[in-house]
Scaffold this motif. Structure first.
Motif, PDB file in Angstrom:
ATOM      1  N   ILE A 140       0.825  -1.276  -0.036  1.00  0.00           N
ATOM      2  CA  ILE A 140       0.197  -0.064   0.080  1.00  0.00           C
ATOM      3  C   ILE A 140       0.796   1.213   0.110  1.00  0.00           C
ATOM      4  O   ILE A 140       0.604   2.260  -0.681  1.00  0.00           O
ATOM      5  N   ALA A 294      -4.676  -2.228  -6.731  1.00  0.00           N
ATOM      6  CA  ALA A 294      -4.023  -1.011  -6.957  1.00  0.00           C
ATOM      7  C   ALA A 294      -4.012  -0.365  -8.050  1.00  0.00           C
ATOM      8  O   ALA A 294      -4.160   0.883  -8.318  1.00  0.00           O
ATOM      9  N   LEU A 310      -7.591   4.100  -1.110  1.00  0.00           N
ATOM     10  CA  LEU A 310      -6.228   3.766  -0.654  1.00  0.00           C
ATOM     11  C   LEU A 310      -6.476   3.722   1.132  1.00  0.00           C
ATOM     12  O   LEU A 310      -5.710   2.872   1.766  1.00  0.00           O
ATOM     13  N   ALA A 313      -8.100   0.501   2.065  1.00  0.00           N
ATOM     14  CA  ALA A 313      -7.176  -0.742   1.908  1.00  0.00           C
ATOM     15  C   ALA A 313      -6.527  -0.483   3.234  1.00  0.00           C
ATOM     16  O   ALA A 313      -5.896  -1.687   3.763  1.00  0.00           O
ATOM     17  N   LEU A 314      -5.552   0.715   3.320  1.00  0.00           N
ATOM     18  CA  LEU A 314      -4.957   0.598   4.550  1.00  0.00           C
ATOM     19  C   LEU A 314      -5.627   0.254   5.949  1.00  0.00           C
ATOM     20  O   LEU A 314      -5.212  -0.335   6.725  1.00  0.00           O
TER      21      LEU A 314
END
Length: 490
Positions: A140, A294, A310, A313-314
């Motif tokens: 990430i 991604a 994002l 995702a983190l």
């Protein structure tokens, strides 16, 4: 990208701020490890969903959709089925036990003779789960900031270790709720519809891709069966999952809140598979299926939205990583170190002064966190590490745990034999067939069951006084032992 960076930095700063706030609430062992057993339905559902839907479920789930189509949902789907089964059939009884670890449950059920070996197995599982989650930061942060792998792992891992160490389960609960909201908005409400629209809609996706991409069983029956064994059963017995059950304020919260979380996982599974299928239409020749998430985020989402997705995702990685970390530290402290320290004290000063339990657990989170970051830097093969963890967990601990909950005739020798035989069988079979083979978990689980039943029937039944205490705890008629509060400082 400046706007995206700002979103991510604000998100990370918020995680640390919640860690500081959680520190002010964690005044006893119960508050630090299980949030005082006070979570209501909304927070319980959100945190339970957050911990099980990590980087593997988000990035890996999209990757499976890219590779197999809609049937790529099965991995995350079986996780949801596990949470549903745990919530409907076992969560109320587990919550009423008022323990902190799975090994403490085994001690209660079998008379204090099965805990330390099971503790070592559970510690190995939670350690590898934390390590594999921490490794995902590299992917990430590479997309976000083009960082070196080691630097990315250190930054991501340090943030999780910081807020987990400060406030324990209170901090993790608060951050998980934020992470749950961010994942819901980023993945379900933004990335899913945008990906489908960019791919031309479902009609265009069907026209572009082979029919196997829309076959619910396209991934293969044997693969689905293996997912059920590893993930559905793994959800029933993992310390990281049970520790969330312990946070529920009532049986009803554990059952209904968990059912909501499990249902959410089923929706999330399908969403990931659809996003991956759309990515296959947009980018048919990616080098790796795991790059699908991604790539579609970087190339197809507008500024600001990209940063939020994002961050989602983190959030997915952080929620699993922090949950696994506190589980690992809890097992290491309560099931291994405390027993060793108790054995030493029995031969020395039995009147040693009581220690600060919160400080001790905080120290273990910090120590385990540093160990997890170091191991993540050294380790390369994430899939193999996670497979070893789940094979040991299911092969070694599933039978004695479920046997203890469901079969009165199970005994302590039977439980020990089950853990040892199942664990050794899994290790031996992984050496023979390969770590990623299906046979280790199949035959390891079978050998564990045979050993449990055979040895239990060949030994004396569990003492009735032990079972009487067990029944009282299962019924919720025994109050939780008082934990030592944080000493007041002048």
């Amino acid at each position: 990208m400046a706007v995206d960076y700002t979103v991510i930095v604000l998100y990370l700063a918020g995680m640390l701020a919640m860690g500081w706030w959680g520190m002010r609430r964690a005044k006893s062992k119960s508050e630090f490890l299980v949030a005082g057993r006070r979570l209501g339905p909304a927070m319980y559902s959100g945190t339970m969903a957050a911990i099980v839907l990590g980087g593997a479920s988000t990035i890996g789930g999209v990757g499976l959709g890219y590779k197999y189509g809609l049937s790529g949902a099965w991995m995350v789907f079986t996780i949801g089925l596990g949470i549903l089964a745990l919530s409907v059939f076992f969560s109320a009884r587990i919550a009423r036990l008022k323990v902190y670890t799975v090994s403490e449950m085994l001690d209660l059920r079998y008379g204090g003779k099965a805990g330390i070996i099971s503790g070592v197995v559970m510690w190995a599982y939670t350690l590898m789960l934390a390590v594999t989650s921490t490794i995902a930061y590299a992917t990430i942060f590479d997309v976000l900031f083009d960082l070196n792998r080691t630097v990315a792992i250190v930054i991501g891992g340090a943030i999780v270790v910081a807020y987990s160490t400060l406030g324990g389960m209170w901090s993790i609960t608060l951050t998980d709720m934020v992470q749950f909201v961010v994942k819901t908005i980023g993945v379900l409400l933004l990335l899913l519809p945008i990906a489908v629209v960019k791919a031309g809609g479902f009609g265009a996706m069907r026209a572009e891709l082979p029919t196997s991409y829309f076959d619910p069983l396209g991934i293969g029956g044997e693969t689905i069966f293996t997912y059920v064994l590893i993930y559905t059963f793994g959800m029933l017995i993992g310390q990281d999952i049970w520790q969330r059950v312990f946070t529920a304020r009532s049986d009803r919260v554990a059952r209904l809140g968990g059912t909501v979380a499990g249902t959410y996982c089923l929706v999330y599974a399908l969403a990931g598979a659809v996003i991956g299928t759309a990515a296959k239409v947009l980018y048919p020749h990616l080098g790796s299926a795991d790059d699908a998430f991604a790539t579609i985020v970087k190339d197809e989402l507008p500024v600001g939205v990209r940063g939020l997705v994002l961050a989602a995702a983190l959030a997915a990685v952080m929620s699993t990583s922090s949950g696994a970390l506190i589980a690992c530290a809890t097992v290491a402290n309560n099931d291994i170190w405390s027993r060793l320290r108790g054995a030493v004290r029995r031969g020395g000063d039995e009147h040693a002064e009581p220690h600060d339990e919160v400080k001790g657990n905080r120290a273990f989170i910090l120590i385990m966190g540093v160990g997890v970051i170091g191991t993540a830097i050294a380790l390369n093969n994430v899939v193999e590490a996670l497979t070893v963890a789940y094979n040991l967990l299911v092969g070694g601990l599933l039978v004695p745990i479920l046997g203890g909950l469901l079969w009165k005739r199970g005994t302590a020798p039977g439980a020990l034999a089950s853990v040892i035989v199942g664990g050794l069988a899994v290790i031996g079979l992984m050496a023979g067939f390969g770590i990623l083979a299906n046979e280790p978990v199949y035959y390891g689980l079978l050998s564990s069951l045979v050993a449990y039943v055979a040895v239990s029937l060949a030994t004396r039944p569990t003492d009735e006084s032990v079972l009487a205490v067990w029944r009282e705890r299962l019924a919720g008629r025994t109050p939780e032992p008082a934990s030592e509060p944080v000493p007041a400082h002048p």
